[in-house]
Design a protein around this motif. Sequence first.
Motif, mmCIF file in Angstrom:
data_model
loop_
_atom_site.group_PDB
_atom_site.id
_atom_site.type_symbol
_atom_site.label_atom_id
_atom_site.label_comp_id
_atom_site.label_asym_id
_atom_site.label_seq_id
_atom_site.Cartn_x
_atom_site.Cartn_y
_atom_site.Cartn_z
ATOM 1 N N ARG A 67 42.399 38.519 49.596
ATOM 2 C CA ARG A 67 41.969 39.637 49.135
ATOM 3 C C ARG A 67 43.420 40.616 49.184
ATOM 4 O O ARG A 67 43.364 41.856 49.390
ATOM 5 C CB ARG A 67 41.132 40.547 50.246
ATOM 6 N N GLN A 68 44.436 39.926 48.736
ATOM 7 C CA GLN A 68 45.757 40.516 48.330
ATOM 8 C C GLN A 68 46.292 40.017 46.922
ATOM 9 O O GLN A 68 45.971 39.055 46.355
ATOM 10 C CB GLN A 68 46.639 40.252 49.532
ATOM 11 N N VAL A 69 47.047 41.116 46.634
ATOM 12 C CA VAL A 69 47.736 40.682 45.109
ATOM 13 C C VAL A 69 49.473 41.020 45.523
ATOM 14 O O VAL A 69 49.774 42.027 45.945
ATOM 15 C CB VAL A 69 47.033 41.464 44.094
ATOM 16 N N GLY A 70 50.074 40.120 45.091
ATOM 17 C CA GLY A 70 51.390 40.152 44.958
ATOM 18 C C GLY A 70 52.283 40.793 43.829
ATOM 19 O O GLY A 70 51.476 40.379 42.608
ATOM 20 N N LEU A 71 52.993 41.632 43.922
ATOM 21 C CA LEU A 71 53.625 42.262 42.869
ATOM 22 C C LEU A 71 55.248 42.254 43.032
ATOM 23 O O LEU A 71 55.533 43.128 43.876
ATOM 24 C CB LEU A 71 52.943 43.569 42.428
ATOM 25 N N PHE A 79 57.103 42.190 35.169
ATOM 26 C CA PHE A 79 56.637 42.254 36.740
ATOM 27 C C PHE A 79 56.035 40.629 36.671
ATOM 28 O O PHE A 79 55.593 40.032 35.864
ATOM 29 C CB PHE A 79 55.524 43.175 36.846
ATOM 30 N N LEU A 80 56.170 39.976 38.167
ATOM 31 C CA LEU A 80 55.525 38.924 38.348
ATOM 32 C C LEU A 80 54.397 39.311 39.366
ATOM 33 O O LEU A 80 54.492 39.995 40.239
ATOM 34 C CB LEU A 80 56.380 37.891 39.113
ATOM 35 N N ILE A 81 53.188 38.922 38.760
ATOM 36 C CA ILE A 81 51.741 38.783 39.578
ATOM 37 C C ILE A 81 51.426 37.889 40.142
ATOM 38 O O ILE A 81 51.379 36.717 39.479
ATOM 39 C CB ILE A 81 50.640 39.802 38.779
ATOM 40 N N GLU A 82 51.091 37.774 41.245
ATOM 41 C CA GLU A 82 50.695 36.470 42.277
ATOM 42 C C GLU A 82 49.488 36.906 42.847
ATOM 43 O O GLU A 82 49.146 37.699 43.376
ATOM 44 C CB GLU A 82 51.779 36.033 43.056
ATOM 45 N N THR A 83 48.271 35.859 42.806
ATOM 46 C CA THR A 83 47.196 36.134 43.285
ATOM 47 C C THR A 83 47.064 35.268 44.670
ATOM 48 O O THR A 83 47.955 34.187 44.743
ATOM 49 C CB THR A 83 45.913 35.836 42.606
ATOM 50 N N THR A 88 49.930 33.236 38.793
ATOM 51 C CA THR A 88 50.866 33.783 38.492
ATOM 52 C C THR A 88 51.117 34.353 37.132
ATOM 53 O O THR A 88 50.977 33.460 35.970
ATOM 54 C CB THR A 88 52.271 33.083 38.610
ATOM 55 N N VAL A 89 51.522 35.419 36.863
ATOM 56 C CA VAL A 89 51.608 36.185 35.501
ATOM 57 C C VAL A 89 53.041 36.804 35.419
ATOM 58 O O VAL A 89 53.291 37.617 36.395
ATOM 59 C CB VAL A 89 50.440 37.139 35.282
ATOM 60 N N ALA A 90 53.650 36.577 34.362
ATOM 61 C CA ALA A 90 54.778 37.354 33.915
ATOM 62 C C ALA A 90 54.523 38.340 32.728
ATOM 63 O O ALA A 90 54.059 37.752 31.727
ATOM 64 C CB ALA A 90 55.933 36.330 33.540
ATOM 65 N N THR A 91 54.512 39.670 33.034
ATOM 66 C CA THR A 91 54.383 40.535 32.033
ATOM 67 C C THR A 91 55.530 40.961 31.047
ATOM 68 O O THR A 91 56.705 40.764 31.260
ATOM 69 C CB THR A 91 53.858 42.165 32.504
ATOM 70 N N ASP A 92 55.276 41.092 29.745
ATOM 71 C CA ASP A 92 56.131 41.349 28.836
ATOM 72 C C ASP A 92 57.423 40.340 28.970
ATOM 73 O O ASP A 92 58.449 40.465 28.913
ATOM 74 C CB ASP A 92 56.728 42.865 28.847
ATOM 75 N N TYR A 93 56.872 38.967 29.000
ATOM 76 C CA TYR A 93 57.610 37.791 29.144
ATOM 77 C C TYR A 93 58.778 37.812 27.888
ATOM 78 O O TYR A 93 58.400 37.803 27.011
ATOM 79 C CB TYR A 93 56.888 36.584 29.028
ATOM 80 N N ASP A 143 39.204 34.378 32.402
ATOM 81 C CA ASP A 143 39.345 34.094 33.715
ATOM 82 C C ASP A 143 40.335 33.063 33.976
ATOM 83 O O ASP A 143 40.218 31.929 33.409
ATOM 84 C CB ASP A 143 38.093 33.732 34.238
ATOM 85 N N VAL A 144 41.341 33.254 34.861
ATOM 86 C CA VAL A 144 42.265 32.236 35.329
ATOM 87 C C VAL A 144 42.095 31.932 36.761
ATOM 88 O O VAL A 144 42.774 32.824 37.246
ATOM 89 C CB VAL A 144 43.551 32.470 34.731
ATOM 90 N N GLY A 145 41.592 31.063 37.223
ATOM 91 C CA GLY A 145 41.238 31.068 38.675
ATOM 92 C C GLY A 145 40.549 32.380 39.441
ATOM 93 O O GLY A 145 39.598 32.843 38.657
ATOM 94 N N ASP A 146 41.366 32.889 40.283
ATOM 95 C CA ASP A 146 40.846 34.097 40.722
ATOM 96 C C ASP A 146 41.183 35.481 40.188
ATOM 97 O O ASP A 146 41.335 36.621 40.675
ATOM 98 C CB ASP A 146 41.050 34.163 42.242
ATOM 99 N N LEU A 147 41.778 35.387 38.774
ATOM 100 C CA LEU A 147 42.519 36.376 38.180
ATOM 101 C C LEU A 147 41.737 36.713 36.893
ATOM 102 O O LEU A 147 41.400 35.587 36.191
ATOM 103 C CB LEU A 147 44.089 36.191 37.871
ATOM 104 N N TRP A 148 41.256 38.032 36.425
ATOM 105 C CA TRP A 148 40.631 38.292 35.195
ATOM 106 C C TRP A 148 41.726 38.992 34.512
ATOM 107 O O TRP A 148 42.424 39.830 34.828
ATOM 108 C CB TRP A 148 39.319 39.087 35.323
ATOM 109 N N ILE A 149 41.886 38.748 33.049
ATOM 110 C CA ILE A 149 42.603 39.396 32.334
ATOM 111 C C ILE A 149 41.943 40.051 30.970
ATOM 112 O O ILE A 149 41.223 39.243 30.287
ATOM 113 C CB ILE A 149 43.850 38.393 31.711
#
Length: 285
Positions: A67-71, A79-83, A88-93, A143-149
């Motif tokens: 129940r946490q998200v890393g930013l 930004f690097l987002i981690e569930t 993991t997601v990198a924005t504006d890569y 949906d990628v794992g526990d992340l929705w985009i």
Amino acid sequence: MIRSIVASTAHALATGLALALAMPLAALPVATPAAAQADRCPKLVAKSPFIAPPGPRIVPAAYVGERQVGLTYIGHSTFLIETAGGVTVATDYNDYVRPSVVPRVATMNRAHSTHYSLNPDPGIEYVLKGWREDRDPVRYDLDVGDLWIGNLPTNIRDYQGGTIRNGNSIFVFRAADICIAHLGHLHHTLTEEDLGALGRIDVVLAPVDGSYTLDVDGMVEVLKALEAPLVIPMHYFNEGTLNRFLDRFASSQYTIERRESPELVLSRETLPMKPTVIVLPGSLY
């Protein structure tokens, strides 16, 4: 693990619009209409059943719990987002500022080469462009794992003052019941329809340069309309530009905090009860 080592010290903004990226889109899911996105981020008031601390906790970067998200702010608009599930997601890569890890997902926008890459790491599973070359809106519902985009297409200016329709996307990420909106290279305020499509946003990653993107007054208008409890500035190049935005926003009765670490671990229970701007250190090139 959340890490924020800047991959390059290059300091340059491209002066031309992006060319077509050499990567297929056929394998990527196509979204349902934008209004369906609100179902993923329903309008709710960020409330805790107990008295929450004034802002998100900083916890050891090696741990993103249930129940946490890393930013992590890498720099510029990245930004690097981690569930909790390890997505993991990198924005504006892009090719100038990258996280030290290869993300599973990379999102990109069109405005300048500091917002996209022609040579993304081949280890990235999903490369999501925020525009289409034919200027039709691109839609994601993924949906990628526990992340929705998801995403909301917006317009951008060209160098002659014209409009490139659907040239940018606001990407929305939901994990652990937290909705994070990355505004990308936003050039205009949002309509009521846009706000309805976005739904409830808890964290806004906002470009605050006041010139290349939306002017400061326009950005303040957007952030007030989104009513997110947490705003994190990006895309501001220098402290003077950042402070101009903060001075304007402080008068809007937002709490301003500066952190020494570029990393946050967010949870629904620890979202700030009072609207807050948190400045994270990152590359300013």
